[in-house]
Write an enzyme that holds these catalytic residues in place. Sequence first.
Site, PDB file in Angstrom:
ATOM      1  N   ASP A  72       0.810  -1.216   0.000  1.00 34.35           N
ATOM      2  CA  ASP A  72       0.000   0.000   0.000  1.00 34.35           C
ATOM      3  C   ASP A  72       0.846   1.270   0.000  1.00 34.35           C
ATOM      4  O   ASP A  72       2.063   1.219   0.195  1.00 34.35           O
ATOM      5  CB  ASP A  72      -0.971   0.006   1.197  1.00 34.35           C
ATOM      6  CG  ASP A  72      -0.321  -0.495   2.494  1.00 34.35           C
ATOM      7  OD1 ASP A  72       0.918  -0.442   2.596  1.00 34.35           O
ATOM      8  OD2 ASP A  72      -1.063  -0.937   3.384  1.00 34.35           O
ATOM      9  N   ASN A 105      -7.518  -3.040  14.464  1.00 34.29           N
ATOM     10  CA  ASN A 105      -8.919  -3.243  14.061  1.00 34.29           C
ATOM     11  C   ASN A 105      -9.078  -4.432  13.106  1.00 34.29           C
ATOM     12  O   ASN A 105     -10.145  -4.643  12.548  1.00 34.29           O
ATOM     13  CB  ASN A 105      -9.474  -1.962  13.413  1.00 34.29           C
ATOM     14  CG  ASN A 105      -8.775  -1.606  12.106  1.00 34.29           C
ATOM     15  OD1 ASN A 105      -7.888  -2.319  11.655  1.00 34.29           O
ATOM     16  ND2 ASN A 105      -9.185  -0.514  11.488  1.00 34.29           N
ATOM     17  N   HIS A 141      -7.424  -4.907  10.259  1.00 33.88           N
ATOM     18  CA  HIS A 141      -7.148  -4.686   8.826  1.00 33.88           C
ATOM     19  C   HIS A 141      -5.886  -5.423   8.394  1.00 33.88           C
ATOM     20  O   HIS A 141      -4.979  -5.667   9.204  1.00 33.88           O
ATOM     21  CB  HIS A 141      -7.107  -3.190   8.474  1.00 33.88           C
ATOM     22  CG  HIS A 141      -5.905  -2.429   8.915  1.00 33.88           C
ATOM     23  ND1 HIS A 141      -5.878  -1.060   9.059  1.00 33.88           N
ATOM     24  CD2 HIS A 141      -4.650  -2.833   9.260  1.00 33.88           C
ATOM     25  CE1 HIS A 141      -4.692  -0.669   9.449  1.00 33.88           C
ATOM     26  NE2 HIS A 141      -3.925  -1.723   9.579  1.00 33.88           N
ATOM     27  N   GLU A 194      -9.810  -2.065   5.455  1.00 32.63           N
ATOM     28  CA  GLU A 194     -10.392  -1.754   6.762  1.00 32.63           C
ATOM     29  C   GLU A 194     -11.702  -2.526   6.966  1.00 32.63           C
ATOM     30  O   GLU A 194     -12.393  -2.842   5.988  1.00 32.63           O
ATOM     31  CB  GLU A 194     -10.695  -0.250   6.833  1.00 32.63           C
ATOM     32  CG  GLU A 194      -9.487   0.656   6.596  1.00 32.63           C
ATOM     33  CD  GLU A 194      -8.600   0.822   7.826  1.00 32.63           C
ATOM     34  OE1 GLU A 194      -8.511  -0.131   8.633  1.00 32.63           O
ATOM     35  OE2 GLU A 194      -7.991   1.886   7.959  1.00 32.63           O
TER      36      GLU A 194
HETATM   37  P1  PGA Z   1       2.189  -1.747  12.613  1.00 27.71           P
HETATM   38  O1  PGA Z   1       1.017  -1.665  11.551  1.00 27.71           O
HETATM   39  O2  PGA Z   1       3.131  -2.780  12.113  1.00 27.71           O
HETATM   40  O3  PGA Z   1       2.799  -0.373  12.600  1.00 27.71           O
HETATM   41  O4  PGA Z   1       1.574  -2.104  13.914  1.00 27.71           O
HETATM   42  C1  PGA Z   1       0.412  -2.840  11.107  1.00 27.71           C
HETATM   43  C2  PGA Z   1      -0.807  -2.514  10.302  1.00 27.71           C
HETATM   44  O5  PGA Z   1      -1.483  -1.513  10.594  1.00 27.71           O
HETATM   45  O6  PGA Z   1      -1.131  -3.293   9.383  1.00 27.71           O
END
Ligand code: PGA
Length: 241
Positions: free
Chosen positions: A67, A136, A138, A143
């Site tokens: 992304d 959450n 995702h 999302e």
């Molecule tokens: P993080 O993000 O590795 O910074 O916890 C993971 C994500 O949001 O997919």
Amino acid sequence: MRVIVEKDYDTMSKVAANIMKEEINKNLSIVLGLATGSTPVGMYKELIRLHKEEGLDFSNVTTFNLDEYVGIDEEHPNSYHYFMKDILFDHININLENTFIPNGKSKDLHGYCKQYDKLIKEKGGIDLQILGIGENGHIAFNEPDEELNVGTSIVNLTESTVEANSRFFDSIDEVPKTAITMGIGSIMKAKNIILLASGKNKSKVIKQLLKADKITTKLPASMLLLHPNVTVIVDEEAYNG
Ligand code: PGA
């Protein structure tokens, strides 16, 4: 879903990097799917060490990132283009021409999304996909919602994701609210998937994921229950809370 629990972040990172090393050594022209965020940083550090000290060879490796924010310049320190160069690409012998990250500045974003999936297919598909997971649920920027995108798409980020990501920006107002992300279908086409999670703040979602016996768009990571080859690597904090 295979689950590996390691005692801490460092060990989790090394175990993940070692699996990657084995896969790269089995197929020097491997196509990797890469993730940004804090979680894979330790794994990337270990890959750099494996390159520098043990000669792990990235010269024929191709990578696709999950992304990128929409509207952010590649040179912006919070862009995922910048992140990947800074954290990994500048320190290994990868050919930058073989690294692909969604272009959030494309003039035709929707056309670009289709092209991105097409390019992945043309390169033979992703052999090994690395994923983090949001609090959450995702994966990439897919999302929780009523529906999930199959292919690479433009998405709105939820308030909780914007808030979580604001730690990298000077203020929450600077965090882009839209992103371009590989869709659930793009991710599910990967032959092999590793999902990493570390720390107490991930324990609730990891519990949900590992206990789930139904898929739901409200927990995008639950789609991985349909995939035949997923390894979840977590540290004890993420596993036990
Ligand atoms: P993080 O993000 O590795 O910074 O916890 C993971 C994500 O949001 O997919």
